[in-house]
Design a protein around this motif. Sequence first.
Motif, PDB file in Angstrom:
ATOM      1  N   LEU A 157      -6.824   6.207  -0.819  1.00  0.00           N
ATOM      2  CA  LEU A 157      -7.616   7.279  -0.314  1.00  0.00           C
ATOM      3  C   LEU A 157      -8.837   6.813   0.446  1.00  0.00           C
ATOM      4  O   LEU A 157      -9.726   7.247   1.149  1.00  0.00           O
ATOM      5  CB  LEU A 157      -7.961   8.108  -1.625  1.00  0.00           C
ATOM      6  N   ALA A 158      -9.438   5.726  -0.099  1.00  0.00           N
ATOM      7  CA  ALA A 158     -10.697   4.887   0.361  1.00  0.00           C
ATOM      8  C   ALA A 158     -10.366   4.659   2.107  1.00  0.00           C
ATOM      9  O   ALA A 158     -11.327   4.653   2.731  1.00  0.00           O
ATOM     10  CB  ALA A 158     -11.088   3.748  -0.287  1.00  0.00           C
ATOM     11  N   MET A 159      -9.178   4.404   2.438  1.00  0.00           N
ATOM     12  CA  MET A 159      -8.843   3.912   3.749  1.00  0.00           C
ATOM     13  C   MET A 159      -8.071   5.234   4.539  1.00  0.00           C
ATOM     14  O   MET A 159      -8.253   5.002   5.924  1.00  0.00           O
ATOM     15  CB  MET A 159      -7.648   2.790   3.640  1.00  0.00           C
ATOM     16  N   MET A 167       0.717  -1.258  -0.019  1.00  0.00           N
ATOM     17  CA  MET A 167       0.168  -0.155   0.134  1.00  0.00           C
ATOM     18  C   MET A 167       0.856   1.227  -0.032  1.00  0.00           C
ATOM     19  O   MET A 167       2.061   1.241   0.455  1.00  0.00           O
ATOM     20  CB  MET A 167      -0.907   0.058   1.294  1.00  0.00           C
ATOM     21  N   LEU A 168       0.291   2.239  -0.637  1.00  0.00           N
ATOM     22  CA  LEU A 168       1.260   3.504  -0.961  1.00  0.00           C
ATOM     23  C   LEU A 168       1.333   4.055   0.702  1.00  0.00           C
ATOM     24  O   LEU A 168       0.237   3.975   1.466  1.00  0.00           O
ATOM     25  CB  LEU A 168       0.658   4.301  -1.705  1.00  0.00           C
ATOM     26  N   SER A 169       2.298   5.055   0.795  1.00  0.00           N
ATOM     27  CA  SER A 169       2.218   5.921   2.155  1.00  0.00           C
ATOM     28  C   SER A 169       1.601   7.000   1.581  1.00  0.00           C
ATOM     29  O   SER A 169       1.278   7.427   0.753  1.00  0.00           O
ATOM     30  CB  SER A 169       3.666   5.953   2.752  1.00  0.00           C
ATOM     31  N   CYS A 170       1.253   7.769   2.979  1.00  0.00           N
ATOM     32  CA  CYS A 170       0.829   9.101   2.632  1.00  0.00           C
ATOM     33  C   CYS A 170       1.721  10.002   1.749  1.00  0.00           C
ATOM     34  O   CYS A 170       1.149  10.662   1.033  1.00  0.00           O
ATOM     35  CB  CYS A 170       0.441   9.783   4.057  1.00  0.00           C
ATOM     36  N   LYS A 171       2.729   9.891   2.043  1.00  0.00           N
ATOM     37  CA  LYS A 171       3.772  10.607   1.512  1.00  0.00           C
ATOM     38  C   LYS A 171       3.825  10.591   0.143  1.00  0.00           C
ATOM     39  O   LYS A 171       3.826  11.358  -0.735  1.00  0.00           O
ATOM     40  CB  LYS A 171       5.293  10.633   1.852  1.00  0.00           C
ATOM     41  N   SER A 185      -1.141  15.562  -7.900  1.00  0.00           N
ATOM     42  CA  SER A 185      -1.331  16.219  -9.003  1.00  0.00           C
ATOM     43  C   SER A 185      -1.318  15.354  -9.956  1.00  0.00           C
ATOM     44  O   SER A 185      -2.293  15.510 -11.214  1.00  0.00           O
ATOM     45  CB  SER A 185      -0.188  17.251  -9.117  1.00  0.00           C
ATOM     46  N   ALA A 186      -0.671  14.248 -10.142  1.00  0.00           N
ATOM     47  CA  ALA A 186      -0.573  13.349 -11.373  1.00  0.00           C
ATOM     48  C   ALA A 186      -2.042  12.684 -11.331  1.00  0.00           C
ATOM     49  O   ALA A 186      -2.703  12.247 -12.545  1.00  0.00           O
ATOM     50  CB  ALA A 186       0.405  12.323 -11.251  1.00  0.00           C
ATOM     51  N   LEU A 187      -2.611  12.153 -10.247  1.00  0.00           N
ATOM     52  CA  LEU A 187      -4.038  11.538 -10.156  1.00  0.00           C
ATOM     53  C   LEU A 187      -4.928  12.489 -10.759  1.00  0.00           C
ATOM     54  O   LEU A 187      -5.710  12.211 -11.570  1.00  0.00           O
ATOM     55  CB  LEU A 187      -4.200  11.144  -8.786  1.00  0.00           C
ATOM     56  N   LEU A 244      -2.858   0.892 -12.786  1.00  0.00           N
ATOM     57  CA  LEU A 244      -2.338   0.153 -11.512  1.00  0.00           C
ATOM     58  C   LEU A 244      -2.143   1.320 -10.481  1.00  0.00           C
ATOM     59  O   LEU A 244      -2.502   1.360  -9.230  1.00  0.00           O
ATOM     60  CB  LEU A 244      -1.232  -0.608 -11.635  1.00  0.00           C
ATOM     61  N   GLN A 245      -1.453   2.459 -10.825  1.00  0.00           N
ATOM     62  CA  GLN A 245      -1.136   3.285  -9.973  1.00  0.00           C
ATOM     63  C   GLN A 245      -2.403   4.128  -9.568  1.00  0.00           C
ATOM     64  O   GLN A 245      -2.233   4.463  -8.235  1.00  0.00           O
ATOM     65  CB  GLN A 245      -0.125   4.487 -10.534  1.00  0.00           C
ATOM     66  N   THR A 246      -3.390   4.396 -10.260  1.00  0.00           N
ATOM     67  CA  THR A 246      -4.436   4.864 -10.066  1.00  0.00           C
ATOM     68  C   THR A 246      -5.360   4.208  -8.928  1.00  0.00           C
ATOM     69  O   THR A 246      -5.916   4.549  -7.998  1.00  0.00           O
ATOM     70  CB  THR A 246      -5.340   5.193 -11.526  1.00  0.00           C
ATOM     71  N   LEU A 247      -5.341   2.679  -9.439  1.00  0.00           N
ATOM     72  CA  LEU A 247      -5.948   1.860  -8.353  1.00  0.00           C
ATOM     73  C   LEU A 247      -5.370   1.911  -7.049  1.00  0.00           C
ATOM     74  O   LEU A 247      -5.950   1.840  -5.954  1.00  0.00           O
ATOM     75  CB  LEU A 247      -6.024   0.576  -8.828  1.00  0.00           C
TER      76      LEU A 247
END
Length: 80
Positions: free
Chosen positions: A31-33, A1-5, A12-14, A22-25
């Motif tokens: 963001l959901a969590m 899972m991605l970190s907040c950082k 911005s890229a999103l 995959l990066q968007t997912l």
Amino acid sequence: MLSCKEVTERASALIDGELGPLQTLRMRLHLAMCHGCAHFLAQMRATRALTMTTLPSDPPDAARIEAILSRLHDEKPTGG
């Protein structure tokens, strides 16, 4: 899972649609969590929308900017 950082670095890229599927997912899962990051992204989207509505549609060219800066430089402060 991605970190907040990582989420803040890629926000911005999103928003701009520059991430792959995959990066968007991965971003959306985080963001959901994470309510903090979701709020941060919502603020970025709101700021972008506000900025887009307040920017002039025809930005001044370099000569116009130079003329404005020159006038500001030449003006003397008023007051006591």
